[in-house]
Every structure is written in structure tokens, then in C-alpha cells.
Design an enzyme around this catalytic site. Sequence first.
Site, PDB file in Angstrom:
ATOM      1  N   ARG A  63      31.382  30.002  30.606  1.00 23.93           N
ATOM      2  CA  ARG A  63      32.611  30.967  30.438  1.00 23.93           C
ATOM      3  C   ARG A  63      32.411  32.135  29.964  1.00 23.93           C
ATOM      4  NH1 ARG A  63      37.018  27.109  30.275  1.00 23.93           N
ATOM      5  NH2 ARG A  63      36.702  25.102  29.428  1.00 23.93           N
TER       6      ARG A  63
ATOM      7  N   PHE B 270      33.650  25.916  44.279  1.00 26.13           N
ATOM      8  CA  PHE B 270      33.553  26.198  42.620  1.00 26.13           C
ATOM      9  C   PHE B 270      33.114  27.234  42.120  1.00 26.13           C
ATOM     10  CE2 PHE B 270      32.719  24.380  38.398  1.00 26.13           C
ATOM     11  CZ  PHE B 270      33.564  24.157  38.151  1.00 26.13           C
TER      12      PHE B 270
ATOM     13  N   ASP C  99      44.229  26.980  41.918  1.00 27.36           N
ATOM     14  CA  ASP C  99      43.640  26.029  42.701  1.00 27.36           C
ATOM     15  C   ASP C  99      44.463  25.255  43.701  1.00 27.36           C
ATOM     16  OD1 ASP C  99      41.790  24.296  44.181  1.00 27.36           O
ATOM     17  OD2 ASP C  99      40.768  23.440  42.322  1.00 27.36           O
TER      18      ASP C  99
ATOM     19  N   GLU D 212      47.085  32.923  34.021  1.00 28.63           N
ATOM     20  CA  GLU D 212      45.971  31.423  34.444  1.00 28.63           C
ATOM     21  C   GLU D 212      44.744  32.054  34.836  1.00 28.63           C
ATOM     22  OE1 GLU D 212      45.044  28.916  34.114  1.00 28.63           O
ATOM     23  OE2 GLU D 212      46.172  27.525  35.310  1.00 28.63           O
ATOM     24  N   ASP D 213      43.786  31.234  34.833  1.00 30.97           N
ATOM     25  CA  ASP D 213      42.402  31.694  35.234  1.00 30.97           C
ATOM     26  C   ASP D 213      42.484  31.576  36.433  1.00 30.97           C
ATOM     27  OD1 ASP D 213      42.460  28.904  35.083  1.00 30.97           O
ATOM     28  OD2 ASP D 213      40.586  28.813  33.984  1.00 30.97           O
TER      29      ASP D 213
ATOM     30  N   LYS E  41      42.740  30.201  44.958  1.00 29.04           N
ATOM     31  CA  LYS E  41      42.170  29.752  46.057  1.00 29.04           C
ATOM     32  C   LYS E  41      43.048  29.440  47.108  1.00 29.04           C
ATOM     33  CE  LYS E  41      38.022  27.374  43.613  1.00 29.04           C
ATOM     34  NZ  LYS E  41      37.648  26.082  43.177  1.00 29.04           N
TER      35      LYS E  41
ATOM     36  N   GLY F 112      40.503  28.003  30.230  1.00 24.37           N
ATOM     37  CA  GLY F 112      39.914  29.257  31.023  1.00 24.37           C
ATOM     38  C   GLY F 112      40.555  30.497  31.092  1.00 24.37           C
TER      39      GLY F 112
HETATM   40  P1  IMP Z   1      45.266  23.448  39.817  1.00 30.47           P
HETATM   41  O1  IMP Z   1      46.041  22.989  38.890  1.00 30.47           O
HETATM   42  O2  IMP Z   1      44.414  22.428  40.791  1.00 30.47           O
HETATM   43  O3  IMP Z   1      45.544  24.553  40.350  1.00 30.47           O
HETATM   44  O4  IMP Z   1      43.945  23.954  38.798  1.00 30.47           O
HETATM   45  C1  IMP Z   1      43.955  24.837  38.094  1.00 30.47           C
HETATM   46  C2  IMP Z   1      42.911  24.511  36.730  1.00 30.47           C
HETATM   47  O5  IMP Z   1      41.711  23.931  37.430  1.00 30.47           O
HETATM   48  C3  IMP Z   1      42.349  26.000  36.407  1.00 30.47           C
HETATM   49  O6  IMP Z   1      43.066  26.476  35.280  1.00 30.47           O
HETATM   50  C4  IMP Z   1      40.860  25.912  35.963  1.00 30.47           C
HETATM   51  O7  IMP Z   1      41.008  25.490  34.586  1.00 30.47           O
HETATM   52  C5  IMP Z   1      40.568  24.606  36.926  1.00 30.47           C
HETATM   53  N1  IMP Z   1      39.635  24.998  37.999  1.00 30.47           N
HETATM   54  C6  IMP Z   1      40.165  25.158  39.387  1.00 30.47           C
HETATM   55  N2  IMP Z   1      39.173  25.518  40.096  1.00 30.47           N
HETATM   56  C7  IMP Z   1      38.187  25.952  39.365  1.00 30.47           C
HETATM   57  C8  IMP Z   1      36.934  26.338  39.652  1.00 30.47           C
HETATM   58  O8  IMP Z   1      36.423  26.625  40.827  1.00 30.47           O
HETATM   59  N3  IMP Z   1      35.929  26.370  38.693  1.00 30.47           N
HETATM   60  C9  IMP Z   1      36.478  26.315  37.184  1.00 30.47           C
HETATM   61  N4  IMP Z   1      37.667  25.354  36.774  1.00 30.47           N
HETATM   62  C10 IMP Z   1      38.392  25.517  38.139  1.00 30.47           C
HETATM   63 MG    MG Z   2      42.599  26.521  33.377  1.00 35.01          MG
END
Ligand code: IMP
Ligand code: MG
Length: 187
Positions: free
Chosen positions: A175, A162, A113, A109-110, A141, A55
Amino acid sequence: MYPGNNPNEAVNILDLHFIPLLTEQQVQARVHEIGAALTARFPDQKPLFISILSGAFVFASDLIRAFKSDCEVGFVKLSSYTGTRSSGAIQTVMGLEKDLRGRHVIVVEDIVDTGRTLHFFLNQLQLQEPASICTVTFLRKPEAAAFPVQVDYVGFDIEDKFVVGYGLDYEGLGRNLPGVYQLSEQG
Ligand code: IMP
Ligand code: MG
């Protein structure tokens, strides 16, 4: 349907409907602000940007060009997502080949979450004894932050919905959208 030249148009990806959240112009302006802040913070340190794939590659490619000094770039692939929900387990699909000892590292990081991905990766990174670790995320988020991670630079704080675009995908698609789109509750 793709949003031709109209950034206010909604997009459909597979079964889901997405509405505009951030325009390309808003995104680019913010990325350049962060690039300038990083340039001021790491003027002569040749930092190593580590982009978390897949991402963050779009954000990272713009961010390094907004960084106006010497730097290097590396990539790691971690994955925790399937569809629109985090699956829980993190996998390192591709690791770094560079020696990080004594380096100033900027993790890109993208989206943060739950924070699980970054939390996992930062723990791994510490073991390699870099001189410093700076973290940058394009989106965050806040309400979903279950894992406490320090993020030094945040592009935009968004609602717990999302999103796709600017590197973020839904089932591999979206993307390449230059702006960011959020899942519509209307379906
Ligand atoms: P985390 O580990 O829960 O913080 O999630 C991080 C990863 O989940 C990110 O690097 C994204 O690749 C993916 N992700 C989380 N939220 C979204 C979203 O709203 N859209 C698309 N990918 C997401
Ligand atoms: Mg990612």
C-alpha cells in the site's frame, strides 16, 4: 525488494513479482487533474468525500488536498477481497457516522474491478438521501465490470491484471508504494 529511487525497478511481495505500471509522477499529475475538476464542479457546496477503506485512503488523502475549497471527509470500511481474488460477499466492517441528507457526496474508491463494492455501497448511500452522489475511482478494470456502476471520474483505465501500490495491497502489503505495479505473468 523495494524500488529504492528507481521507479523502473520491479518489486517482489511475498511470493509474487510485480512490474511498474504507473510512476509516482503520473499518479500525482492525474490526481491533481481530478482535484481541479472537482473544485470546479463543487466550488461552494462543502462536499463530503467518503473514502472506502482500506485501499482508497492514499488516493483520498491526495485528492482532498488537490481540492481547493471547503470539504469534509468520512470513511467507510467495506471488504470483498482475499488474496488476489474477489470473494464475492461484501461486508460493511465500519459505517459512516455522518448525516448525509442534503449533502453533496463524493465517493472515493481505489479500484473498480467487478464493480460489486461500489454497486453495493451506492445502493446503501441512496437510502440516506444525499443531495447528489459523485463517484471517483483511482483505477478501473473495464473488462471486469460485471456490475453496472456509474463512475464520474476515473484516474486510469487499466488491464484486467492484479495491481498493488498507492493504497492497493497484496495480502496487506504494497500500500505504501507511491507508484502502481502490476502482477507479472513471468512469475
Ligand atoms: P470490486 O468489488 O470487484 O469492484 O472490487 C473492488 C475492491 O477489490 C477494491 O476496492 C479493492 O480493494 C479490491 N481490488 C480489486 N482489484 C484489485 C487489485 O488489482 N489489487 C488490489 N486490490 C484489488
Ligand atoms: Mg477497496
